[in-house]
Design a protein around this motif. Structure first.
Motif, PDB file in Angstrom:
ATOM      1  N   LEU A  91       0.839  -1.202   0.000  1.00  0.00           N
ATOM      2  CA  LEU A  91       0.000   0.000   0.000  1.00  0.00           C
ATOM      3  C   LEU A  91       0.874   1.253   0.000  1.00  0.00           C
ATOM      4  N   GLY A  92       0.715   2.082  -1.000  1.00  0.00           N
ATOM      5  CA  GLY A  92       1.542   3.281  -1.142  1.00  0.00           C
ATOM      6  C   GLY A  92       0.712   4.550  -1.143  1.00  0.00           C
ATOM      7  N   PRO A  93       1.367   5.706  -1.288  1.00  0.00           N
ATOM      8  CA  PRO A  93       0.655   6.985  -1.222  1.00  0.00           C
ATOM      9  C   PRO A  93      -0.418   7.161  -2.285  1.00  0.00           C
ATOM     10  N   LEU A  94      -0.189   6.640  -3.493  1.00  0.00           N
ATOM     11  CA  LEU A  94      -1.194   6.798  -4.548  1.00  0.00           C
ATOM     12  C   LEU A  94      -2.464   6.037  -4.209  1.00  0.00           C
ATOM     13  N   GLN A  95      -2.307   4.800  -3.728  1.00  0.00           N
ATOM     14  CA  GLN A  95      -3.495   4.002  -3.384  1.00  0.00           C
ATOM     15  C   GLN A  95      -4.258   4.633  -2.226  1.00  0.00           C
ATOM     16  N   VAL A  96      -3.542   5.099  -1.190  1.00  0.00           N
ATOM     17  CA  VAL A  96      -4.206   5.740  -0.049  1.00  0.00           C
ATOM     18  C   VAL A  96      -4.897   7.025  -0.497  1.00  0.00           C
ATOM     19  N   SER A  97      -4.250   7.779  -1.383  1.00  0.00           N
ATOM     20  CA  SER A  97      -4.842   9.026  -1.889  1.00  0.00           C
ATOM     21  C   SER A  97      -6.141   8.755  -2.638  1.00  0.00           C
ATOM     22  N   LYS A  98      -6.162   7.696  -3.430  1.00  0.00           N
ATOM     23  CA  LYS A  98      -7.383   7.346  -4.161  1.00  0.00           C
ATOM     24  C   LYS A  98      -8.509   6.992  -3.193  1.00  0.00           C
ATOM     25  N   ILE A  99      -8.153   6.273  -2.128  1.00  0.00           N
ATOM     26  CA  ILE A  99      -9.154   5.914  -1.111  1.00  0.00           C
ATOM     27  C   ILE A  99      -9.704   7.161  -0.436  1.00  0.00           C
ATOM     28  N   LEU A 100      -8.817   8.071  -0.013  1.00  0.00           N
ATOM     29  CA  LEU A 100      -9.259   9.287   0.671  1.00  0.00           C
ATOM     30  C   LEU A 100     -10.085  10.183  -0.249  1.00  0.00           C
ATOM     31  N   ALA A 101      -9.683  10.275  -1.502  1.00  0.00           N
ATOM     32  CA  ALA A 101     -10.437  11.096  -2.455  1.00  0.00           C
ATOM     33  C   ALA A 101     -11.845  10.518  -2.663  1.00  0.00           C
ATOM     34  N   ALA A 102     -11.936   9.193  -2.774  1.00  0.00           N
ATOM     35  CA  ALA A 102     -13.246   8.557  -2.951  1.00  0.00           C
ATOM     36  C   ALA A 102     -14.120   8.751  -1.717  1.00  0.00           C
ATOM     37  N   LEU A 103     -13.522   8.631  -0.524  1.00  0.00           N
ATOM     38  CA  LEU A 103     -14.273   8.848   0.712  1.00  0.00           C
ATOM     39  C   LEU A 103     -14.733  10.292   0.847  1.00  0.00           C
ATOM     40  N   ALA A 104     -13.873  11.232   0.452  1.00  0.00           N
ATOM     41  CA  ALA A 104     -14.229  12.654   0.535  1.00  0.00           C
ATOM     42  C   ALA A 104     -15.463  12.955  -0.310  1.00  0.00           C
ATOM     43  N   LYS A 105     -15.526  12.355  -1.493  1.00  0.00           N
ATOM     44  CA  LYS A 105     -16.693  12.556  -2.358  1.00  0.00           C
ATOM     45  C   LYS A 105     -17.934  11.898  -1.752  1.00  0.00           C
ATOM     46  N   LYS A 106     -17.745  10.676  -1.250  1.00  0.00           N
ATOM     47  CA  LYS A 106     -18.880   9.941  -0.678  1.00  0.00           C
ATOM     48  C   LYS A 106     -19.429  10.634   0.558  1.00  0.00           C
ATOM     49  N   GLU A 107     -18.529  11.141   1.410  1.00  0.00           N
ATOM     50  CA  GLU A 107     -18.931  11.780   2.664  1.00  0.00           C
ATOM     51  C   GLU A 107     -19.265  13.258   2.492  1.00  0.00           C
ATOM     52  N   GLN A 108     -19.026  13.792   1.290  1.00  0.00           N
ATOM     53  CA  GLN A 108     -19.221  15.220   1.007  1.00  0.00           C
ATOM     54  C   GLN A 108     -18.423  16.086   1.998  1.00  0.00           C
ATOM     55  N   ALA A 109     -17.170  15.726   2.168  1.00  0.00           N
ATOM     56  CA  ALA A 109     -16.289  16.434   3.100  1.00  0.00           C
ATOM     57  C   ALA A 109     -15.906  17.799   2.541  1.00  0.00           C
ATOM     58  N   ASP A 110     -15.678  18.737   3.446  1.00  0.00           N
ATOM     59  CA  ASP A 110     -15.225  20.076   3.064  1.00  0.00           C
ATOM     60  C   ASP A 110     -13.747  20.294   3.370  1.00  0.00           C
ATOM     61  N   LEU A 111     -13.191  19.455   4.242  1.00  0.00           N
ATOM     62  CA  LEU A 111     -11.802  19.642   4.646  1.00  0.00           C
ATOM     63  C   LEU A 111     -11.185  18.298   5.011  1.00  0.00           C
ATOM     64  N   ILE A 112     -10.019  18.021   4.445  1.00  0.00           N
ATOM     65  CA  ILE A 112      -9.248  16.830   4.803  1.00  0.00           C
ATOM     66  C   ILE A 112      -7.967  17.304   5.468  1.00  0.00           C
ATOM     67  N   ILE A 113      -7.714  16.821   6.691  1.00  0.00           N
ATOM     68  CA  ILE A 113      -6.483  17.168   7.401  1.00  0.00           C
ATOM     69  C   ILE A 113      -5.677  15.895   7.615  1.00  0.00           C
ATOM     70  N   LEU A 114      -4.456  15.908   7.141  1.00  0.00           N
ATOM     71  CA  LEU A 114      -3.567  14.749   7.244  1.00  0.00           C
ATOM     72  C   LEU A 114      -2.293  15.146   7.962  1.00  0.00           C
ATOM     73  N   GLY A 115      -1.604  14.176   8.520  1.00  0.00           N
ATOM     74  CA  GLY A 115      -0.256  14.422   8.998  1.00  0.00           C
ATOM     75  C   GLY A 115       0.658  14.631   7.807  1.00  0.00           C
TER      76      GLY A 115
END
Length: 244
Positions: A91-115
């Protein structure tokens, strides 16, 4: 969001087949920069600037410990994206990024904060690119002003202040805040908070890696140092070693 990090003082061991490192029995805990990200999200909710904080972690069953920590810190609910076996190892940064981007759309998020160090300091930037959202990386101060985000960034030359439109992606730097300790009552409350379980396929994400690990070896054993009496002795030793 939160990620998993191998923690504790332990000797890293390479697998006998040289395909990776041994992770069996190793406790998972939150990346320190992701702790800062969770703290900032919770503070924004306490200021009534955001409505809900959702903690996300990708990995096997053990990463639910990481999510529970975020819930005890004040996150409202968690999402465990189940990735195990070979897919987890690669599991690398591209795969995790795709997951987070898909979740952001599904959850209708306005802000993503990562370390800022989440998966090799690439995930925040890649997630913003996939979503086509503005990004504020290496943040040491974050303020929401109407539909904009004021971010003070730590850069090589000092501090840079930017304003970006929401929705946006922010990566947390060390001086953004000091994460709170989860109190016992909050740890008990966290056990009752909901953690949804999803798989990457549920989000339409392919986590197969484009990279192949050919071999993992332990670093060569470090040789003992040598004391010298004079500068001339030092120069001679360096010449003998072919360093100069």
């Amino acid at each position: 969001s939160s990620s998993s990090l191998l923690s504790g003082i332990c000797r890293i061991r390479v697998k006998p087949d040289h395909t990776g490192v041994v992770t069996d029995g190793v406790k998972h805990s939150m990346n320190p920069f992701c702790e800062i990200a969770v703290e900032e999200a919770v503070k924004l909710k306490e200021k009534k600037l955001v409505k809900e904080v959702v903690a996300v972690s990708c990995g096997p069953q053990q990463v639910q410990e990481t999510i529970r920590t975020a819930l005890a810190m004040g996150a409202d609910r968690g999402i465990h994206v189940e990735v195990s076996g070979k897919d987890y190892e690669t599991l690398g940064p591209l795969q995790v990024s795709k997951i987070l981007a898909a979740l952001a759309k599904k959850e209708q998020a306005d802000l993503i904060i990562l370390g800022k160090q989440l998966v090799c300091n690439q995930t925040g930037q890649m997630t913003a690119a996939l979503l086509d959202w503005p990004q504020g990386t290496f943040a040491s101060e974050v303020n929401i002003e109407a539909d904009k985000l004021k971010v003070v960034r730590e850069v090589d030359g000092g501090l840079e202040t930017i304003k970006i439109k929401l929705p946006a992606v922010v990566t947390a730097d060390l001086r953004l805040n000091t994460p709170r300790y989860a109190t016992l009552p909050n740890i008990m409350k966290a056990k009752k908070k909901k953690i949804a379980n999803v798989k990457p396929a549920d989000l339409g994400v392919d986590v197969s890696s484009r990279l192949e690990v050919l071999k993992v070896d332990e670093p060569p054993q470090r040789q003992g140092g040598v004391k010298v009496e004079t500068v001339n002795d030092l120069v001679r030793k360096l010449k003998e070693a072919g360093r100069i």
